[in-house]
Design an enzyme around this catalytic site. Structure first.
Site, short mmCIF file in Angstrom:
data_model
loop_
_atom_site.label_atom_id
_atom_site.label_comp_id
_atom_site.label_asym_id
_atom_site.label_seq_id
_atom_site.Cartn_x
_atom_site.Cartn_y
_atom_site.Cartn_z
N HIS A 111 0.94 -1.32 0.06
CA HIS A 111 0.00 0.01 0.18
C HIS A 111 0.78 1.39 -0.02
O HIS A 111 0.52 2.32 -0.75
CB HIS A 111 -0.96 -0.06 1.19
CG HIS A 111 -1.60 0.95 1.54
ND1 HIS A 111 -1.43 2.32 2.33
CD2 HIS A 111 -2.90 1.55 0.71
CE1 HIS A 111 -2.34 3.11 2.37
NE2 HIS A 111 -3.11 2.94 1.28
N GLU A 150 2.25 1.78 -3.44
CA GLU A 150 1.04 2.42 -4.31
C GLU A 150 1.08 4.05 -4.09
O GLU A 150 1.01 4.54 -4.98
CB GLU A 150 -0.05 1.89 -3.73
CG GLU A 150 -1.42 2.36 -4.45
CD GLU A 150 -2.74 2.62 -3.77
OE1 GLU A 150 -3.04 1.63 -2.86
OE2 GLU A 150 -3.33 3.71 -3.48
N HIS A 151 1.28 4.31 -2.73
CA HIS A 151 1.11 5.79 -2.53
C HIS A 151 2.41 6.53 -3.23
O HIS A 151 2.28 7.52 -3.87
CB HIS A 151 1.03 6.14 -1.12
CG HIS A 151 -0.16 6.20 -0.50
ND1 HIS A 151 -0.52 7.32 0.16
CD2 HIS A 151 -1.06 5.37 -0.69
CE1 HIS A 151 -2.07 7.01 0.65
NE2 HIS A 151 -2.30 5.84 0.12
N GLU A 184 -4.45 8.46 7.02
CA GLU A 184 -5.40 7.39 6.44
C GLU A 184 -5.89 6.26 7.32
O GLU A 184 -6.80 5.48 7.44
CB GLU A 184 -5.05 6.71 5.06
CG GLU A 184 -5.81 6.03 4.19
CD GLU A 184 -5.13 5.65 2.92
OE1 GLU A 184 -4.07 6.27 2.36
OE2 GLU A 184 -5.70 4.69 2.14
#
Lengths: 429, 428
Positions: A65, A68-69, A140
């Site tokens: 993840h 991905e950022h 997040e």
């Protein structure tokens, strides 16, 4: 290049595997103004321990993840801004088993696809930006912690599984992401973002030859090693733990129940299992099902009730849930319903209707470019063609569906997760 | 793609968009009613109760089985808030005849079914079934109470409740808990008949059928629709200025780990004669797109929040900003969000920012033509607020918007209210 026309649904599928191992699937849609592309790697939150060249490696939770950022960072700027400044809508997501980058656009498709293929295959991680991202992802993580659906879901997965890393949040924890450095990102990018471990799906008003030529031109030409992930070994058939309870700021109790099933890994058997499972769940839980309509009429369930069949990280599960003032009542009714199906079987007309209804639902997916691209990507990683469902659906029998229900939804296989309101007056209104 | 529009009965307009582009078609029936605190919950209940049973299909199971047999067609109740008009009705989407294995007339069957649901609900002694009314009332109450579950949407709703306290706009599309609690089968039946007779009706179809076939099917099935002489008084009151000199401040505390900041503005002068494409481009520059000032500065450059974005309601002439922040970043985030608006007012907008915003708006408009659902909403908005052009024409207009036009809009914008959803214990 393989080209197949599906006459029953008037669609064409173009498939190609490049010498570097990249699987490409394209569904041209010449009448539409938009086009959609998804470039995905078979790498997600559950791929934390993996074997490469014979050696096992461990990585912190949340790397997929985090990558991905940070993938959007390029030496000459940010790919997200480049794409969106051309009016495209780019985005990305990370699941337990996949990281996908995608965009939708109505103009300059070629330039946008070039940008997509380039930024995803170009690692560029500056230590300061990695540090800054720890703050953003930390926020997040906090935000989802306030989301009842998130808490319900992971509490259920912790019940179902004893060791499979799908139990843990895809985003990791504030502590685990603190261990991530730019070196971790470079390494995992090298391992998982090689074309042999990836797929490209395109749906829209495009020239398939140009798409394939561009992928060939931009991506590395050599195939790479496909890493083998450790998903925590064989799990028991029954849940690790039968239930989980939490309290949160919600208006009414939310519940999610589920069970594990033995997944078909690949190919047509997998496609068939998905179809059988989806028709079975529609018969059992769908809008016309005796279970749903009876519980809705009795006020035990409301319109928020949903269900799904999910394949991820070497495992598969049935999930269903919603909101109810009497969760125990819902579970009792479910067990009664399953027992009834076991003794009385299923209604033939309802089965035929469920099959027709599922056909219509699949037809709807063909108009959603994002859903269709996602299906093409799933199919590429599990070796099946989603467009075959329209043919295969006629081969599903009543007994397939009944067996699916009785095998996978008996009381001992179920786990339940509940989030209840805090025990005090709710404020705010 | 150009729709044909025709008045087919008194105050009933049918809009047909004929295209063979889609595998699924849609048909919607929209009843337009004035949004008001006194009737919003009752209105909201009507479509839900209509979906529970009809004279010939007496319960949900019967309706759902019928829909299953029509290849998974769906008929869903909906409630939409368009400024101070509450639109209620039924939306059907269904497979196009060309793509199902057997010969069929799904369009006629759907038209018949949707009309039966609208005109011939299941009744007992002339009243809507009490069992259905009570059960949908419970569901509505759950939904109203459940708004708190989505903290972002809740913070925006609370902003509007406070900011527009003196306007009907403050009413949520679901109505209030106290109104919903008081509804009885008796009262709802009366209200249903009144709404059915008095409401202007917009019917929208998108699919491969000829408009003549659609019209014939709709007219035949709606033959018994009651129509009253009077037209209801309906429309949206657009307030041009903020209520007080300085923005009003409101807050709530809940047990949450992340704060939600919602800021409301009046769009002001531009609403006199709104240039919709220009307002959309202004919003995309400020906070409504991925390259917007709010995203690039408040989130990316300063990391003051997890998200910050803006949206406009063109029916009401409102701009709103929504942001998720750490509690202690309140001052910094608020001041940055406001100063980014000032930057737009000063014309401090790069050509890159402007061109990105224009592309984003143009692309959003073009994409509408690829989805029946989006087209349906687009043409309903067009009926209510105009302008009379297609999505692709609006896309082309957006591409021509100048910085001067954007500045002119920004200059009229006034901050009216600030709402903050904070935590209960704020050591986080």
């Amino acid at each position: 290049m393989q080209k197949e026309y599906f006459k029953n649904i008037d669609e064409t599928l173009i498939s190609e595997v490049l010498p570097n191992g990249l699987k490409i699937n394209i569904v041209p849609k010449p009448q539409f103004s938009k086009s959609y592309a998804m470039f995905a790697t078979n790498y997600g939150g559950a791929d934390r321990r993996f074997k490469l060249s014979g050696q096992w490696l461990d990585t912190p939770a949340g790397v997929a993840h985090f990558l991905e950022h940070k993938m959007f960072d390029m030496p000459d700027g940010n790919a997200l801004s480049v794409l969106s400044s051309r009016g495209a809508s780019p985005n990305a997501f990370t699941s337990s088993c996949m990281t996908a980058y995608h965009f939708e656009s109505t103009s300059q498709f070629d330039e946008n696809l070039r940008t997509l293929l380039t930024f995803v295959s170009t690692p560029y991680f500056m230590p300061e930006s990695v540090q800054k991202e720890q703050g953003i992802i930390g926020q997040e993580i906090r935000m989802v912690e306030d989301t009842p659906g998130y808490v319900l879901y992971y509490n259920l997965l912790k019940c179902l599984y004893s060791a499979n890393p799908v139990r843990d949040s895809v985003a990791g924890t504030v502590e685990s992401i603190a261990e991530i450095t730019s070196d971790t990102l470079y390494h995992c990018h090298k391992v998982f973002y090689n074309p042999s471990n990836m797929t490209l799906a395109v749906v829209g008003n495009v020239d398939p030859d140009a798409v394939i030529a561009m992928a060939r031109g931009i991506l590395p030409s050599e195939p790479g090693e496909v890493p083998e992930s450790d998903f925590g070994g064989e799990e028991a058939e029954t849940p690790h733990q039968s239930n989980s309870k939490a309290t949160m700021e919600v208006s009414a109790p939310q519940f999610l129940f589920g069970s594990k099933l033995n997944p078909e890994k690949k190919g047509l058997p997998r496609l068939r299992q998905v179809l059988i499972g989806e028709i079975a769940l529609r018969l059992l839980f769908g809008p016309s099902s005796p279970f749903y309509t009876r519980l809705y009429a009795d006020g035990l369930l409301n319109g928020s009730f949903e269900y799904e069949l999910d394949y991820t990280a070497g495992t598969a599960m049935i999930l269903a849930g919603g909101e109810s003032r009497n969760v125990d009542g819902v579970m009792n009714e479910l067990n009664t319903e399953i027992a009834k199906i076991k003794t009385d079987g299923l209604d033939k007309i309802q089965f035929e209707n469920a099959r027709k209804s599922h056909y219509g639902t699949q037809l709807r997916i063909l108009s959603s470019f994002s859903s269709l691209s996602q299906e093409l990507a799933n199919g590429a990683f599990a070796d099946y063609r989603p467009l075959d469902v329209f043919e295969e659906i006629n081969k599903i029998n009543l007994s397939d569906v009944r067996d699916f229900i009785t095998d996978n939804l008996s009381p001992v296989k179920l786990a339940l997760s509940v989030v209840s309101p805090l025990e005090r007056e709710t404020k705010g209104q | 793609m150009n729709p044909s529009t025709e008045l087919i009965m008194s105050n009933v307009v049918l809009t047909c968009l004929q295209t063979d582009k889609f595998k699924t078609n849609c048909l919607s029936v929209n009843l337009l009613t004035p949004l008001s605190r006194e009737t919003a919950a009752k209105n909201a209940l009507i479509p839900a109760v209509l979906c529970r049973g009809t004279a010939t299909l007496p319960d949900m199971a019967a309706i759902a089985s019928k829909l299953d047999s029509l290849y998974g067609a769906r008929i869903k109740p909906f409630i939409r808030k368009k400024g101070e008009i509450q639109v209620i009705g039924l939306y059907a989407d269904f497979a196009d005849d060309a793509f199902i294995p057997e010969k069929s007339d799904i369009l006629e069957q759907i038209t018949g079914l949707i009309s039966e649901m609208l005109l011939m609900p299941k009744t007992h002694g002339g009243l809507l079934l009490r069992e259905y009314v009570d059960s949908e009332k419970e569901q509505l109450l759950e939904q109203i109470r459940g708004r708190i579950n989505d903290k972002r949407a809740y913070s925006i709703q609370r902003l509007f409740e406070n900011m527009c306290a003196m306007e009907e706009y403050s009413t949520d599309k679901l109505g209030t808990e106290s109104e919903a609690e008081g509804v009885t089968a008796n009262e709802l039946t009366r209200h249903y008949h009144a709404v059915l007779a008095a409401s202007p009706i917009e019917i929208f179809y998108c699919g491969s059928a000829e408009p003549a076939r659609v019209k014939a099917a709709v007219k035949a099935s709606l033959a018994s629709l009651p129509r009253s002489e009077e037209e209801p008084d309906m429309g949206t009151d657009i307030r041009m200025n903020s209520l007080e000199e300085a923005p009003r401040y409101f807050e709530d505390s809940l047990q949450v780990t992340q704060g939600k900041l919602a800021i409301g503005f009046r769009l002001g002068d531009c609403m006199e004669d709104p240039n919709i494409a220009a307002i959309r481009v202004f919003n995309a520059v400020y906070g409504g797109s991925a390259n917007s000032k709010l995203f690039m500065n408040v989130r990316e450059k300063l990391s003051l929040c997890y998200f910050a974005s803006s949206f406009v309601d063109l029916h009401k002439g409102i701009l709103a900003v929504s942001s998720g922040i750490e509690f202690d970043k309140y001052d910094a985030a608020l001041s940055e969000i406001l100063s980014q608006l000032d930057a737009v007012k000063r014309g401090d907008v790069s050509s890159h920012e402007l061109s990105s915003a224009k592309s984003s708006v143009a692309s959003d408009y073009r994409t509408i033509e690829d989805s029946p659902l989006a087209l349906e909403d687009f043409y309903l908005n067009q009926t209510l607020i105009g302008p009379d052009c297609s999505p692709s024409e609006l896309a082309a207009l957006a591409e021509e918007i100048t910085l001067k036009e954007v500045i002119a809009i920004a200059k009229g914008v006034e901050c009216d209210a600030i709402y903050f959803l904070r935590g209960e214990k704020e050591e986080a």
